[in-house]
Enzyme design. Sequence first.
Site, PDB file in Angstrom:
ATOM      1  N   ASP A  14      38.086  13.625 -18.852  1.00  0.00           N
ATOM      2  CA  ASP A  14      37.855  12.330 -19.490  1.00  0.00           C
ATOM      3  C   ASP A  14      36.895  11.454 -18.682  1.00  0.00           C
ATOM      4  O   ASP A  14      36.836  11.554 -17.462  1.00  0.00           O
ATOM      5  CB  ASP A  14      39.194  11.615 -19.678  1.00  0.00           C
ATOM      6  CG  ASP A  14      39.096  10.435 -20.626  1.00  0.00           C
ATOM      7  OD1 ASP A  14      38.139  10.390 -21.428  1.00  0.00           O
ATOM      8  OD2 ASP A  14      39.969   9.556 -20.564  1.00  0.00           O
ATOM      9  N   ASN A  16      33.487  10.816 -19.764  1.00  0.00           N
ATOM     10  CA  ASN A  16      32.066  11.124 -20.001  1.00  0.00           C
ATOM     11  C   ASN A  16      31.305   9.927 -20.569  1.00  0.00           C
ATOM     12  O   ASN A  16      30.176   9.649 -20.174  1.00  0.00           O
ATOM     13  CB  ASN A  16      31.927  12.270 -21.009  1.00  0.00           C
ATOM     14  CG  ASN A  16      32.516  13.562 -20.500  1.00  0.00           C
ATOM     15  OD1 ASN A  16      32.830  13.675 -19.320  1.00  0.00           O
ATOM     16  ND2 ASN A  16      32.669  14.536 -21.376  1.00  0.00           N
ATOM     17  N   ARG A  18      31.994   6.650 -20.432  1.00  0.00           N
ATOM     18  CA  ARG A  18      31.824   5.550 -19.472  1.00  0.00           C
ATOM     19  C   ARG A  18      30.809   5.896 -18.399  1.00  0.00           C
ATOM     20  O   ARG A  18      30.048   5.051 -17.950  1.00  0.00           O
ATOM     21  CB  ARG A  18      33.190   5.195 -18.846  1.00  0.00           C
ATOM     22  CG  ARG A  18      34.033   4.327 -19.750  1.00  0.00           C
ATOM     23  CD  ARG A  18      35.471   4.306 -19.328  1.00  0.00           C
ATOM     24  NE  ARG A  18      36.151   5.535 -19.730  1.00  0.00           N
ATOM     25  CZ  ARG A  18      37.388   5.860 -19.377  1.00  0.00           C
ATOM     26  NH1 ARG A  18      38.063   5.048 -18.585  1.00  0.00           N
ATOM     27  NH2 ARG A  18      37.936   6.975 -19.799  1.00  0.00           N
ATOM     28  N   THR A  60      42.778  16.709 -31.244  1.00  0.00           N
ATOM     29  CA  THR A  60      42.874  16.557 -32.703  1.00  0.00           C
ATOM     30  C   THR A  60      42.544  15.120 -33.111  1.00  0.00           C
ATOM     31  O   THR A  60      42.219  14.868 -34.263  1.00  0.00           O
ATOM     32  CB  THR A  60      44.291  16.923 -33.206  1.00  0.00           C
ATOM     33  OG1 THR A  60      45.265  16.281 -32.362  1.00  0.00           O
ATOM     34  CG2 THR A  60      44.540  18.418 -33.175  1.00  0.00           C
ATOM     35  N   ASN A  62      40.104  13.362 -31.569  1.00  0.00           N
ATOM     36  CA  ASN A  62      38.689  13.080 -31.270  1.00  0.00           C
ATOM     37  C   ASN A  62      37.779  13.138 -32.501  1.00  0.00           C
ATOM     38  O   ASN A  62      36.636  12.682 -32.450  1.00  0.00           O
ATOM     39  CB  ASN A  62      38.155  14.003 -30.167  1.00  0.00           C
ATOM     40  CG  ASN A  62      38.676  13.666 -28.790  1.00  0.00           C
ATOM     41  OD1 ASN A  62      38.875  14.546 -27.950  1.00  0.00           O
ATOM     42  ND2 ASN A  62      38.916  12.399 -28.509  1.00  0.00           N
ATOM     43  N   TRP A  63      38.300  13.642 -33.649  1.00  0.00           N
ATOM     44  CA  TRP A  63      37.507  13.614 -34.893  1.00  0.00           C
ATOM     45  C   TRP A  63      37.269  12.185 -35.356  1.00  0.00           C
ATOM     46  O   TRP A  63      36.417  11.950 -36.208  1.00  0.00           O
ATOM     47  CB  TRP A  63      38.239  14.372 -36.011  1.00  0.00           C
ATOM     48  CG  TRP A  63      38.440  15.835 -35.746  1.00  0.00           C
ATOM     49  CD1 TRP A  63      39.615  16.431 -35.402  1.00  0.00           C
ATOM     50  CD2 TRP A  63      37.467  16.891 -35.816  1.00  0.00           C
ATOM     51  NE1 TRP A  63      39.436  17.786 -35.244  1.00  0.00           N
ATOM     52  CE2 TRP A  63      38.122  18.094 -35.500  1.00  0.00           C
ATOM     53  CE3 TRP A  63      36.090  16.926 -36.105  1.00  0.00           C
ATOM     54  CZ2 TRP A  63      37.471  19.321 -35.469  1.00  0.00           C
ATOM     55  CZ3 TRP A  63      35.450  18.144 -36.072  1.00  0.00           C
ATOM     56  CH2 TRP A  63      36.131  19.322 -35.757  1.00  0.00           C
ATOM     57  N   LEU A 192      48.773  11.201 -21.128  1.00  0.00           N
ATOM     58  CA  LEU A 192      48.520  12.607 -21.452  1.00  0.00           C
ATOM     59  C   LEU A 192      47.607  12.769 -22.662  1.00  0.00           C
ATOM     60  O   LEU A 192      46.997  13.819 -22.840  1.00  0.00           O
ATOM     61  CB  LEU A 192      49.843  13.319 -21.753  1.00  0.00           C
ATOM     62  CG  LEU A 192      50.581  13.959 -20.582  1.00  0.00           C
ATOM     63  CD1 LEU A 192      51.887  14.558 -21.059  1.00  0.00           C
ATOM     64  CD2 LEU A 192      49.724  15.049 -19.928  1.00  0.00           C
ATOM     65  N   SER A 193      47.546  11.745 -23.519  1.00  0.00           N
ATOM     66  CA  SER A 193      46.722  11.826 -24.732  1.00  0.00           C
ATOM     67  C   SER A 193      46.957  13.134 -25.505  1.00  0.00           C
ATOM     68  O   SER A 193      46.001  13.806 -25.909  1.00  0.00           O
ATOM     69  CB  SER A 193      45.230  11.657 -24.394  1.00  0.00           C
ATOM     70  OG  SER A 193      45.005  10.415 -23.772  1.00  0.00           O
TER      71      SER A 193
HETATM   72  C1  IPE Z   1      41.562  12.952 -24.035  1.00  0.00           C
HETATM   73  O1  IPE Z   1      40.594  11.976 -23.850  1.00  0.00           O
HETATM   74  C2  IPE Z   1      40.980  14.121 -24.749  1.00  0.00           C
HETATM   75  C3  IPE Z   1      40.021  14.916 -24.003  1.00  0.00           C
HETATM   76  C4  IPE Z   1      39.637  14.701 -22.784  1.00  0.00           C
HETATM   77  C5  IPE Z   1      39.483  16.037 -24.703  1.00  0.00           C
HETATM   78  P1  IPE Z   1      40.426  10.757 -24.874  1.00  0.00           P
HETATM   79  O2  IPE Z   1      39.321   9.921 -24.341  1.00  0.00           O
HETATM   80  O3  IPE Z   1      40.306  11.245 -26.249  1.00  0.00           O
HETATM   81  O4  IPE Z   1      41.844  10.026 -24.705  1.00  0.00           O
HETATM   82  P2  IPE Z   1      42.236   8.512 -25.016  1.00  0.00           P
HETATM   83  O5  IPE Z   1      41.720   8.174 -26.373  1.00  0.00           O
HETATM   84  O6  IPE Z   1      41.607   7.669 -23.953  1.00  0.00           O
HETATM   85  O7  IPE Z   1      43.723   8.513 -24.914  1.00  0.00           O
HETATM   86  C1  IPE Z   2      36.008  12.907 -22.631  1.00  0.00           C
HETATM   87  O1  IPE Z   2      35.198  11.814 -22.349  1.00  0.00           O
HETATM   88  C2  IPE Z   2      35.374  13.862 -23.615  1.00  0.00           C
HETATM   89  C3  IPE Z   2      36.073  13.954 -24.900  1.00  0.00           C
HETATM   90  C4  IPE Z   2      37.150  13.320 -25.227  1.00  0.00           C
HETATM   91  C5  IPE Z   2      35.505  14.857 -25.879  1.00  0.00           C
HETATM   92  P1  IPE Z   2      35.180  10.529 -23.273  1.00  0.00           P
HETATM   93  O2  IPE Z   2      34.138  10.694 -24.299  1.00  0.00           O
HETATM   94  O3  IPE Z   2      36.548  10.243 -23.796  1.00  0.00           O
HETATM   95  O4  IPE Z   2      34.741   9.423 -22.247  1.00  0.00           O
HETATM   96  P2  IPE Z   2      35.239   7.925 -22.205  1.00  0.00           P
HETATM   97  O5  IPE Z   2      36.731   7.971 -22.105  1.00  0.00           O
HETATM   98  O6  IPE Z   2      34.785   7.273 -23.466  1.00  0.00           O
HETATM   99  O7  IPE Z   2      34.604   7.368 -20.986  1.00  0.00           O
HETATM  100 MG    MG Z   3      38.061   9.135 -23.086  1.00  0.00          MG
END
Ligand code: IPE
Ligand code: IPE
Ligand code: MG
Length: 237
Positions: A14, A16, A18, A60, A62-63, A192-193
């Site tokens: 997590d 990326n 930011r 699931t 992230n869509w 844990l998301s």
């Molecule tokens: C958790 O990160 C999922 C992955 C790293 C693939 P998210 O960025 O989706 O989680 P939340 O929304 O901050 O809980």
């Molecule tokens: C994790 O990084 C990658 C995925 C969830 C696919 P993020 O994209 O959630 O990065 P932040 O949390 O917005 O910084």
């Molecule tokens: Mg994230």
Amino acid sequence: MERQLPKHIGIIMDGNGRWAKKRGLKRWDGHKEGANVFRKICSYACDIGIKSITFYAFSTENWRRPPEEVAAIMELFREYLGEAEDRENENIRKGMQMHFIGRRDDMPEDIVSLMETAEENSKDASRIKVNIAINYGGRLEIVEAVRKIAQKVKDGEIQPEDITEDDISANLYTAGQDDPDLIIRPSGEYRLSNFLLWQSAYSEFWFSDILWPDFTTDDLDRAIDDYNNRSRRFGGV
Ligand code: IPE
Ligand code: IPE
Ligand code: MG
């Protein structure tokens, strides 16, 4: 005392977005860098003798992101899986056995087919098991397991009172694998998301403010060192 390696490590990749924002880049530049760090950490885990590692790549939930971002992430999967299509792939030669966990039905067909090829090509590799969680959700995984078990009850194969914890474990995407000993979450979030909900019942957690694209092999070593100072009691004394 020699340090004990966790047998199975889970990593929530997590931060990326930011990381990219801080540099005035687009979110997908962060995902691209994150994918490179994933390659590096995966290879290092193999080198130091970790037996099993699970990377959370796409949930699931992230869509819900903008379609352009989802498309960019899918492109990165294609790129990575394209490398694994080659039987002489460096990762396979190193001994990485690939598994993809998550619901495949909602994924683009070409990606599912690349996942199957990668699993098939690497099935005899035995140094490290690499699980990549794509379209993965811990709750959905449990729901799918329950559906399979309910079907067996309906078919009269088992009785409800005979259902055990092992039956649930055996019907998860991770069937046959050890539960994670250590779960790492960078990016300063303490949750844990929806990652490995059932499997993490007795995992040790390691949180850090580092954003995933900045995560290094030293950070992995630090997490393992900290893990060595934990006292795991599993409810005992
Ligand atoms: C958790 O990160 C999922 C992955 C790293 C693939 P998210 O960025 O989706 O989680 P939340 O929304 O901050 O809980
Ligand atoms: C994790 O990084 C990658 C995925 C969830 C696919 P993020 O994209 O959630 O990065 P932040 O949390 O917005 O910084
Ligand atoms: Mg994230």
